[in-house]
Write a protein that holds these residues in place. Structure first.
Motif, PDB file in Angstrom:
ATOM      1  N   LEU A   1       0.858  -1.197   0.000  1.00 30.14           N
ATOM      2  CA  LEU A   1       0.000   0.000   0.000  1.00 30.14           C
ATOM      3  C   LEU A   1       0.887   1.238   0.000  1.00 30.14           C
ATOM      4  CD1 LEU A   1      -2.806  -0.285   2.723  1.00 30.14           C
ATOM      5  CD2 LEU A   1      -3.110   0.041   0.254  1.00 30.14           C
ATOM      6  N   ALA A   2       0.620   2.159  -0.898  1.00 27.41           N
ATOM      7  CA  ALA A   2       1.376   3.422  -0.917  1.00 27.41           C
ATOM      8  C   ALA A   2       1.004   4.241   0.324  1.00 27.41           C
ATOM      9  CB  ALA A   2       1.020   4.193  -2.175  1.00 27.41           C
ATOM     10  N   PRO A   3       1.846   5.182   0.751  1.00 28.21           N
ATOM     11  CA  PRO A   3       1.455   6.056   1.868  1.00 28.21           C
ATOM     12  C   PRO A   3       0.131   6.736   1.531  1.00 28.21           C
ATOM     13  CG  PRO A   3       3.763   6.370   1.296  1.00 28.21           C
ATOM     14  CD  PRO A   3       3.193   5.466   0.251  1.00 28.21           C
TER      15      PRO A   3
ATOM     16  N   ARG B   1      -4.714   2.637   9.786  1.00 25.84           N
ATOM     17  CA  ARG B   1      -5.817   3.243  10.561  1.00 25.84           C
ATOM     18  C   ARG B   1      -7.134   2.843   9.920  1.00 25.84           C
ATOM     19  NH1 ARG B   1      -2.400   4.398  13.338  1.00 25.84           N
ATOM     20  NH2 ARG B   1      -1.226   6.289  13.712  1.00 25.84           N
ATOM     21  N   PRO B   2      -8.166   2.652  10.765  1.00 27.65           N
ATOM     22  CA  PRO B   2      -9.495   2.373  10.179  1.00 27.65           C
ATOM     23  C   PRO B   2      -9.975   3.593   9.380  1.00 27.65           C
ATOM     24  CG  PRO B   2      -9.500   2.042  12.569  1.00 27.65           C
ATOM     25  CD  PRO B   2      -8.188   2.668  12.240  1.00 27.65           C
TER      26      PRO B   2
ATOM     27  N   LEU C   1      -9.009   0.156   5.578  1.00 25.51           N
ATOM     28  CA  LEU C   1      -7.869   0.660   6.365  1.00 25.51           C
ATOM     29  C   LEU C   1      -7.004   1.546   5.477  1.00 25.51           C
ATOM     30  CD1 LEU C   1      -6.819  -2.793   7.918  1.00 25.51           C
ATOM     31  CD2 LEU C   1      -8.206  -1.035   9.012  1.00 25.51           C
ATOM     32  N   VAL C   2      -6.471   2.622   6.044  1.00 25.38           N
ATOM     33  CA  VAL C   2      -5.525   3.444   5.255  1.00 25.38           C
ATOM     34  C   VAL C   2      -4.150   3.402   5.917  1.00 25.38           C
ATOM     35  CG1 VAL C   2      -6.981   5.135   4.070  1.00 25.38           C
ATOM     36  CG2 VAL C   2      -6.367   5.511   6.446  1.00 25.38           C
ATOM     37  N   ARG C   3      -3.168   3.554   5.052  1.00 31.21           N
ATOM     38  CA  ARG C   3      -1.797   3.573   5.553  1.00 31.21           C
ATOM     39  C   ARG C   3      -1.429   5.024   5.906  1.00 31.21           C
ATOM     40  NH1 ARG C   3       2.524  -0.133   3.407  1.00 31.21           N
ATOM     41  NH2 ARG C   3       3.618  -0.105   5.366  1.00 31.21           N
ATOM     42  N   ALA C   4      -0.838   5.191   7.071  1.00 32.47           N
ATOM     43  CA  ALA C   4      -0.485   6.561   7.507  1.00 32.47           C
ATOM     44  C   ALA C   4       0.561   7.146   6.559  1.00 32.47           C
ATOM     45  CB  ALA C   4       0.066   6.500   8.921  1.00 32.47           C
TER      46      ALA C   4
END
Ligand SMILES: C[S@@+](CC[C@H](N)C(=O)[O-])C[C@H]1O[C@@H](n2cnc3c(N)ncnc32)[C@H](O)[C@@H]1O
Length: 426
Positions: free
Chosen positions: A354-356, A387-388, A423-426
């Motif tokens: 996953l990219a930032p 993060r959700p 979910l996202v990547r910080a």
């Protein structure tokens, strides 16, 4: 001679009960629409009521504890289902076709031709009475331990376990497909928007199935849950998208139409399903780079990151019992440990790619917590940089407010049982 509709039904039933096979998608291909409708009705009734049909037969056998060979079991169950629940089928046809089936050395059990004839002839004398007897048997006879587990799991997040019979009754109704329009062409007659989720279309009961519309690529069949899931609210246009488990391509199509400028890679491990994926994408005129590849290995062996990864993972399908009633009888033999391990392996392979700021959507058409909510918690615990992302309206979650865990209320939602998380990547 045994009619083709009954022969196909018997073959499908014996695949399920003899070999734990799913009913193949093409099982009724080539039948006239009338024959296909009859075959679907008999198959659906037998699969939904296999337990109570046997409970009716068993006490009428000379030696009940010895059970029945599958050939005669199938013939008698099919005959009873037609006599009890299909008033349009004549008693003569229901009985005689089952006797022919029992007498068939490949599909039946010829030694039980007389037994099949005697039981069904007796039952045919009072079809209303037969129906009342079968309907009066406990509903739980038609539920395997897998079904009990799936229903409890569906109801647990909202603490609604006491509504199990209500959910089971809803799952007994034969499914009606949902559709999605892919262009601006006028809709075929009889296709109407759902009053709640207006992008999803439903056929009015008297309308004919829109085969030509689907064949032309102007629309596709897609369950309400998949449509609602893919309407996630995310306003950052991705440049690179990965659909890691793509065939037959309903969600790939949704991704490609929503972000036509993005580079979309669609992976599919099964070569035959990958061909179907390519055909579907081509007829719908959407572009994606299709790779026949196992995703964990592909993710390990190729480079680059993605702004959006969709992981519509292989699962038990416990949320699809309405459409696939055979799952009730084969679900107990699924290797759940292996399924859950594979799901986690797919997640762990996808996360580093996953990219930032990138978004991961994981989805399964299952209610079982170990296939959905448990991965959500496990992955969040293991990856501090995730993060959700609350991308679905509160109506799709089980708490107040927008939700990152998509689990529609099974008692108030007509789509398949699904769990998904974002979910996202910080
Ligand atoms: C749930 S279906 C996907 C449905 C699809 N996303 C859609 O909406 O039309 C899962 C698909 O993933 C494929 N699959 C299973 N394991 C895989 C793996 N490890 N790598 C790639 N594809 C896989 C299966 O063959 C199946 O076609």
């Amino acid at each position: 001679m045994l009619t083709e509709s009954r022969r196909r039904t018997a073959v499908a039933l014996q695949g399920v009960f003899g070999r734990s096979y799913r009913v193949p998608e093409s099982w009724d291909e080539g039948l006239s629409s009338e024959d296909a409708a009859l075959a679907q009705a008999i198959l659906g009734l037998c699969l939904r009521h296999w337990g109570r049909l046997y409970a009716w037969i068993k006490p009428r056998l000379k030696t009940p504890d010895r059970g029945l060979p599958l050939g005669s079991h199938t013939a008698i169950a099919m005959g009873l289902a037609q006599l009890a629940w299909l008033p349009g089928v004549s008693a003569h046809a229901a009985v005689n076709e089952s006797v022919l089936l029992a007498a068939d050395p490949a599909l039946g059990f010829p030694a039980h031709k007389g037994l099949t004839n005697a039981l069904l002839r007796q039952a045919s004398k009072d079809r209303e009475g037969l129906r009342a007897q079968l309907d009066g048997l406990p509903a739980a006879l038609d539920r395997s331990p897998f079904v009990e587990m799936a229903l409890s799991a569906a109801l647990a997040p909202r603490k609604m376990e006491t509504h199990l019979e209500e959910l089971w009754r809803a799952l007994q109704r034969p499914p009606r497909p949902w559709f999605k329009a892919l262009g601006n062409e006028p809709l075929p007659e009889g296709l109407e928007p759902d009053p709640v989720f207006s992008e999803a279309l439903r056929l009015t009961p008297e309308a004919t199935f829109p085969r030509e519309w689907l064949r032309s690529g102007a629309g596709m069949v897609q369950d309400l849950s998949s449509q609602a899931l893919m309407a996630f609210a995310w306003d950052q246009p991705p440049q690179r998208i990965l659909d890691a488990c793509a065939a037959p391509g309903g969600k790939t199509t949704a991704l490609a139409r929503r972000w036509p400028q993005a580079k979309l890679v669609a992976l599919e491990a099964d070569a035959r399903r990958a061909r179907r994926l390519e055909e579907n994408l081509s007829v719908r005129r959407v572009a994606a780079q299709v790779e026949v590849a196992e995703s964990v290995a592909w993710l390990r062996d190729t480079e680059g990151t993605f702004d959006l990864i969709l992981l519509d993972a292989p699962c038990s399908g416990s949320g699809t019992l309405r459409k696939h009633p055979e799952l009730a009888w084969i679900g107990d033999r699924l290797d759940m440990v292996r399924l859950v391990r594979n799901q986690r392996a797919l997640l762990e392979a996808a996360i580093p790619r996953l990219a930032p700021g990138g978004l991961l959507i994981y989805a399964v058409c299952s209610w079982l917590p170990q296939e959905g909510a448990a991965h959500y918690t496990g992955v969040l615990e293991a990856h501090a940089d995730l993060r959700p992302a609350a991308l679905w309206a509160s109506v799709f979650g089980d708490q107040d407010g927008a939700t990152s865990l998509f689990r529609p209320d099974p008692l108030r939602w007509d789509g398949e049982g699904f769990q998904a998380f974002a979910l996202v990547r910080a």
